[in-house]
Design a protein around this motif. Structure first.
Motif, PDB file in Angstrom:
ATOM      1  N   ALA A   5       0.839  -1.199   0.000  1.00 39.04           N
ATOM      2  CA  ALA A   5       0.000   0.000   0.000  1.00 39.04           C
ATOM      3  C   ALA A   5       0.873   1.248   0.000  1.00 39.04           C
ATOM      4  O   ALA A   5       1.951   1.267   0.588  1.00 39.04           O
ATOM      5  CB  ALA A   5      -0.905   0.003   1.236  1.00 39.04           C
ATOM      6  N   THR A   6       0.396   2.279  -0.667  1.00 37.15           N
ATOM      7  CA  THR A   6       1.090   3.563  -0.738  1.00 37.15           C
ATOM      8  C   THR A   6       0.055   4.673  -0.796  1.00 37.15           C
ATOM      9  O   THR A   6      -1.104   4.427  -1.131  1.00 37.15           O
ATOM     10  CB  THR A   6       2.020   3.628  -1.965  1.00 37.15           C
ATOM     11  N   ASP A   7       0.478   5.876  -0.492  1.00 38.66           N
ATOM     12  CA  ASP A   7      -0.442   7.002  -0.623  1.00 38.66           C
ATOM     13  C   ASP A   7      -0.292   7.706  -1.966  1.00 38.66           C
ATOM     14  O   ASP A   7      -1.011   8.654  -2.252  1.00 38.66           O
ATOM     15  CB  ASP A   7      -0.272   7.993   0.532  1.00 38.66           C
ATOM     16  N   ASP A   8       0.651   7.233  -2.817  1.00 36.24           N
ATOM     17  CA  ASP A   8       0.848   7.857  -4.127  1.00 36.24           C
ATOM     18  C   ASP A   8       1.368   6.833  -5.138  1.00 36.24           C
ATOM     19  O   ASP A   8       2.570   6.715  -5.376  1.00 36.24           O
ATOM     20  CB  ASP A   8       1.811   9.033  -4.018  1.00 36.24           C
ATOM     21  N   VAL A   9       0.458   6.075  -5.711  1.00 33.21           N
ATOM     22  CA  VAL A   9       0.812   5.049  -6.700  1.00 33.21           C
ATOM     23  C   VAL A   9       1.569   5.644  -7.881  1.00 33.21           C
ATOM     24  O   VAL A   9       2.532   5.059  -8.364  1.00 33.21           O
ATOM     25  CB  VAL A   9      -0.451   4.299  -7.182  1.00 33.21           C
ATOM     26  N   ASP A  10       1.145   6.801  -8.342  1.00 31.69           N
ATOM     27  CA  ASP A  10       1.786   7.387  -9.518  1.00 31.69           C
ATOM     28  C   ASP A  10       3.249   7.738  -9.247  1.00 31.69           C
ATOM     29  O   ASP A  10       4.107   7.524 -10.105  1.00 31.69           O
ATOM     30  CB  ASP A  10       1.000   8.603  -9.993  1.00 31.69           C
TER      31      ASP A  10
ATOM     32  N   GLN B 194       2.095  -3.401 -15.180  1.00 32.02           N
ATOM     33  CA  GLN B 194       0.862  -2.640 -15.377  1.00 32.02           C
ATOM     34  C   GLN B 194       1.079  -1.198 -14.945  1.00 32.02           C
ATOM     35  O   GLN B 194       1.545  -0.941 -13.837  1.00 32.02           O
ATOM     36  CB  GLN B 194      -0.261  -3.245 -14.535  1.00 32.02           C
ATOM     37  N   GLU B 195       0.764  -0.280 -15.822  1.00 34.09           N
ATOM     38  CA  GLU B 195       0.822   1.140 -15.472  1.00 34.09           C
ATOM     39  C   GLU B 195      -0.320   1.464 -14.512  1.00 34.09           C
ATOM     40  O   GLU B 195      -1.279   0.694 -14.408  1.00 34.09           O
ATOM     41  CB  GLU B 195       0.731   1.981 -16.742  1.00 34.09           C
TER      42      GLU B 195
ATOM     43  N   CYS C 112      -0.731  -0.317  -9.659  1.00 31.05           N
ATOM     44  CA  CYS C 112       0.214  -0.607 -10.722  1.00 31.05           C
ATOM     45  C   CYS C 112       0.984  -1.854 -10.305  1.00 31.05           C
ATOM     46  O   CYS C 112       0.888  -2.292  -9.159  1.00 31.05           O
ATOM     47  CB  CYS C 112       1.165   0.569 -10.981  1.00 31.05           C
ATOM     48  N   ALA C 113       1.740  -2.432 -11.242  1.00 38.76           N
ATOM     49  CA  ALA C 113       2.464  -3.661 -10.909  1.00 38.76           C
ATOM     50  C   ALA C 113       3.796  -3.722 -11.635  1.00 38.76           C
ATOM     51  O   ALA C 113       3.936  -3.229 -12.762  1.00 38.76           O
ATOM     52  CB  ALA C 113       1.620  -4.881 -11.264  1.00 38.76           C
ATOM     53  N   PHE C 114       4.757  -4.342 -10.958  1.00 32.93           N
ATOM     54  CA  PHE C 114       6.111  -4.555 -11.474  1.00 32.93           C
ATOM     55  C   PHE C 114       6.524  -5.991 -11.187  1.00 32.93           C
ATOM     56  O   PHE C 114       5.886  -6.683 -10.401  1.00 32.93           O
ATOM     57  CB  PHE C 114       7.104  -3.624 -10.758  1.00 32.93           C
ATOM     58  N   ARG C 115       7.614  -6.425 -11.816  1.00 40.59           N
ATOM     59  CA  ARG C 115       8.271  -7.668 -11.440  1.00 40.59           C
ATOM     60  C   ARG C 115       9.513  -7.306 -10.650  1.00 40.59           C
ATOM     61  O   ARG C 115      10.234  -6.377 -11.014  1.00 40.59           O
ATOM     62  CB  ARG C 115       8.704  -8.466 -12.669  1.00 40.59           C
ATOM     63  N   ASP C 116       9.755  -8.055  -9.572  1.00 41.16           N
ATOM     64  CA  ASP C 116      11.018  -7.881  -8.864  1.00 41.16           C
ATOM     65  C   ASP C 116      12.093  -8.649  -9.638  1.00 41.16           C
ATOM     66  O   ASP C 116      11.782  -9.329 -10.628  1.00 41.16           O
ATOM     67  CB  ASP C 116      10.898  -8.296  -7.395  1.00 41.16           C
ATOM     68  N   PRO C 117      13.352  -8.564  -9.261  1.00 40.65           N
ATOM     69  CA  PRO C 117      14.405  -9.224 -10.031  1.00 40.65           C
ATOM     70  C   PRO C 117      14.268 -10.743 -10.132  1.00 40.65           C
ATOM     71  O   PRO C 117      14.809 -11.362 -11.051  1.00 40.65           O
ATOM     72  CB  PRO C 117      15.679  -8.851  -9.272  1.00 40.65           C
ATOM     73  N   ALA C 118      13.520 -11.376  -9.206  1.00 41.76           N
ATOM     74  CA  ALA C 118      13.309 -12.824  -9.261  1.00 41.76           C
ATOM     75  C   ALA C 118      12.114 -13.205 -10.128  1.00 41.76           C
ATOM     76  O   ALA C 118      11.892 -14.380 -10.399  1.00 41.76           O
ATOM     77  CB  ALA C 118      13.128 -13.381  -7.847  1.00 41.76           C
ATOM     78  N   GLY C 119      11.326 -12.228 -10.546  1.00 44.35           N
ATOM     79  CA  GLY C 119      10.153 -12.507 -11.367  1.00 44.35           C
ATOM     80  C   GLY C 119       8.833 -12.428 -10.633  1.00 44.35           C
ATOM     81  O   GLY C 119       7.774 -12.611 -11.223  1.00 44.35           O
ATOM     82  N   ASN C 120       8.854 -12.177  -9.326  1.00 38.59           N
ATOM     83  CA  ASN C 120       7.624 -12.049  -8.546  1.00 38.59           C
ATOM     84  C   ASN C 120       6.880 -10.775  -8.908  1.00 38.59           C
ATOM     85  O   ASN C 120       7.491  -9.737  -9.141  1.00 38.59           O
ATOM     86  CB  ASN C 120       7.941 -11.982  -7.044  1.00 38.59           C
ATOM     87  N   MET C 121       5.544 -10.859  -8.923  1.00 38.49           N
ATOM     88  CA  MET C 121       4.755  -9.656  -9.135  1.00 38.49           C
ATOM     89  C   MET C 121       4.689  -8.868  -7.834  1.00 38.49           C
ATOM     90  O   MET C 121       4.388  -9.422  -6.777  1.00 38.49           O
ATOM     91  CB  MET C 121       3.334  -9.981  -9.580  1.00 38.49           C
TER      92      MET C 121
END
Length: 138
Positions: free
Chosen positions: A88-93, A108-109, A120-129
């Protein structure tokens, strides 16, 4: 009765690369770093949540696991098939721009979801979402 989350586990194949993401990019603090045989567990977390730990662990953290089982888990991790985490964050952008500028892999943007969050979504260096969410404004 009061029950709270204490720890969650994320499988990684390279702890140093994972630390570059979770510690250096996300600002989490290291709380522990333990090795056992050829395995390693690094505990970290947000300074804002001192009672919640994320543990970076091997894909199959069982010293009695067979070589075949270890390989199967490593293969699933490499394909991104293990579960991720939602932060969770207070500023996703702002989080999105920070991670994208650092070269993190975008999945995902930022988008307003019909279930009441912007995420939004990213992959970490191991491939986890790794998904970041905030309550949708207005």
């Amino acid at each position: 009765m009061d029950i709270n989350l204490s720890q969650c586990f994320i499988a990684v194949d390279d702890h140093d690369r994972a630390l570059a993401f979770y510690r250096d990019l996300l600002g989490m603090e290291i709380r522990g770093d333990v090795g056992y045989e050829d395995m390693r567990w690094v505990t970290l977390g947000s300074p804002a949540q001192p009672d919640v730990d994320i543990v970076l662990e091997p894909p199959l953290a069982d010293p009695n696991a067979s070589a075949a089982d270890r390989q199967a888990m490593a293969d699933l991790l490499a394909k991104g098939h293990l579960r991720g985490v939602i932060l969770a964050t207070d500023d996703v952008d702002a989080v999105f721009e920070h991670l994208r500028a650092a070269g993190a892999e975008v999945l995902q943007e930022p988008v307003d979801q019909p279930y009441g969050v912007r995420d939004c979504a990213f992959r970490d260096p191991a491939g986890n979402m790794v998904r970041f969410k905030q309550p949708r404004k207005g």
